[in-house]
Write a protein that holds these residues in place. Structure first.
Motif, short mmCIF file in Angstrom:
data_model
loop_
_atom_site.label_atom_id
_atom_site.label_comp_id
_atom_site.label_asym_id
_atom_site.label_seq_id
_atom_site.Cartn_x
_atom_site.Cartn_y
_atom_site.Cartn_z
N SER A 34 0.71 -1.22 -0.15
CA SER A 34 0.04 0.16 0.06
C SER A 34 0.92 1.09 -0.10
N GLY A 39 1.30 5.64 -0.44
CA GLY A 39 0.51 6.77 -0.55
C GLY A 39 1.16 8.04 -1.22
N ARG A 79 -3.94 7.20 -2.88
CA ARG A 79 -3.06 5.96 -2.56
C ARG A 79 -3.35 4.83 -3.71
N CYS A 90 -2.38 10.92 3.46
CA CYS A 90 -2.59 10.29 2.06
C CYS A 90 -4.06 10.05 2.03
N PRO A 91 -4.79 10.88 1.61
CA PRO A 91 -6.26 10.52 1.31
C PRO A 91 -6.38 9.57 0.39
N SER A 92 -7.60 8.80 0.27
CA SER A 92 -7.61 7.45 -0.27
C SER A 92 -7.68 7.68 -1.83
N HIS A 93 -7.62 8.86 -2.39
CA HIS A 93 -7.52 9.16 -3.75
C HIS A 93 -5.85 9.34 -4.16
N ASP A 133 -4.19 8.36 7.17
CA ASP A 133 -5.26 9.09 6.40
C ASP A 133 -5.02 10.50 6.55
#
Length: 276
Positions: free
Chosen positions: A135, A137, A165, A160-163, A157
């Motif tokens: 994973s 980011g 990563r 590194c926002p989900s978009h 979090d």
């Protein structure tokens, strides 16, 4: 600078011969925890060291820790013990123009040895045995000059926002490039242990590092050899130099004239800015 993975397919022998789990175990005999190797695992999101610094590690203990203890064994600087890894590092040093280091990570099946973090180096991950899920980011700080502390889920979090990563699974023969500063974590997948080799480049090899070394040395030599650098500053230099005058619309020479100081063309003094 972005995440790049080269997936060459499960079972490929593209990277065979550089390092094996047997090589790691053999190199551990007589190793010292902290200096030569580490044994770790992640529990509740936190890295736990299984041996105190200075403890002796042997192959039998390491095999048990990986096979039944859910451990990750990191062999530090395998290039000092394994000629093939040494040759690879040397070839990359010639290519990159920087020092290249290495670590070997042997992780138990379905286990994670290190918490999320970023490094101060560019990293190439070579998957040699088993499989590992990564994973990654995008960094909030571009090209950091120091590695991070371990990050918990909330820290990841926030950074590194989900978009921002990505995730990928590496199998034998695959290579992953992690640019400096990218947050990453990895967990072994499948029923077998995972072995990967990391090659790191460009530690303290930035323009900033070069200038931090070169400029003081050049200045010291100039001060020693040129009396102009040892001359006293003009009495009123602060009237037209420094950060507070950075936005002045007048040229340096005009500002110097207004302040009663000699213009740059009429003086041996440098007109370089003096930061306050």
């Amino acid at each position: 600078r972005r995440l790049v993975s080269f997936e060459l397919g499960s079972g490929r022998r593209y990277l065979a011969g550089w390092c094996s789990s047997d090589d790691v175990f053999a190199a551990l005999d007589g190793a010292e925890a902290g200096a030569d190797a580490d044994a770790t695992r992640v529990v509740d999101g936190r890295r736990v060291d299984l041996l105190p610094d200075g403890a002796k590690i042997d192959a039998a203990w390491a095999r048990a820790a990986v096979s039944t203890g859910g451990a990750t064994v990191r062999l530090r600087a395998p290039q000092e013990r394994l000629p093939a890894v040494a040759a690879l590092c040397k070839a990359l040093e010639d290519e990159f123009g920087s020092t290249v280091g290495a670590n070997a990570y042997l992780t138990a099946a379905d286990a994670q040895g290190f918490a999320p973090h970023w490094d101060d180096v560019d990293v190439f991950v070579l998957q040699l045995e088993g499989a590992k899920r990564w994973s990654v980011g995008e960094p909030s700080t571009i090209l950091p000059r120091a590695s991070s502390a371990d990050l918990d889920a909330a820290g990841v979090d926030a950074l590194c926002p989900s978009h921002k990563r990505a995730a990928c699974t590496l199998r034998p023969g695959d290579v992953l490039y992690l640019p400096r500063g990218f947050v990453h974590a990895a967990k072994a997948t499948g029923a077998a242990p995972s072995l990967h080799l990391t090659l790191s480049a460009h530690r303290r090899n930035a323009w900033a590092d070069l200038l931090e070394r070169a400029v003081p040395a050049a200045l010291a030599e100039s001060i020693e050899e040129d009396a102009a650098f040892r001359a006293s500053l003009p009495r009123d230099y602060a009237h037209f130099m420094g950060l507070q005058h950075a936005g002045d619309s007048e040229s340096d020479d005009e500002a110097a004239d207004d302040a009663g100081a000699p213009a740059a063309d009429d003086s041996d003094d440098s007109d370089a800015s003096v930061l306050e």
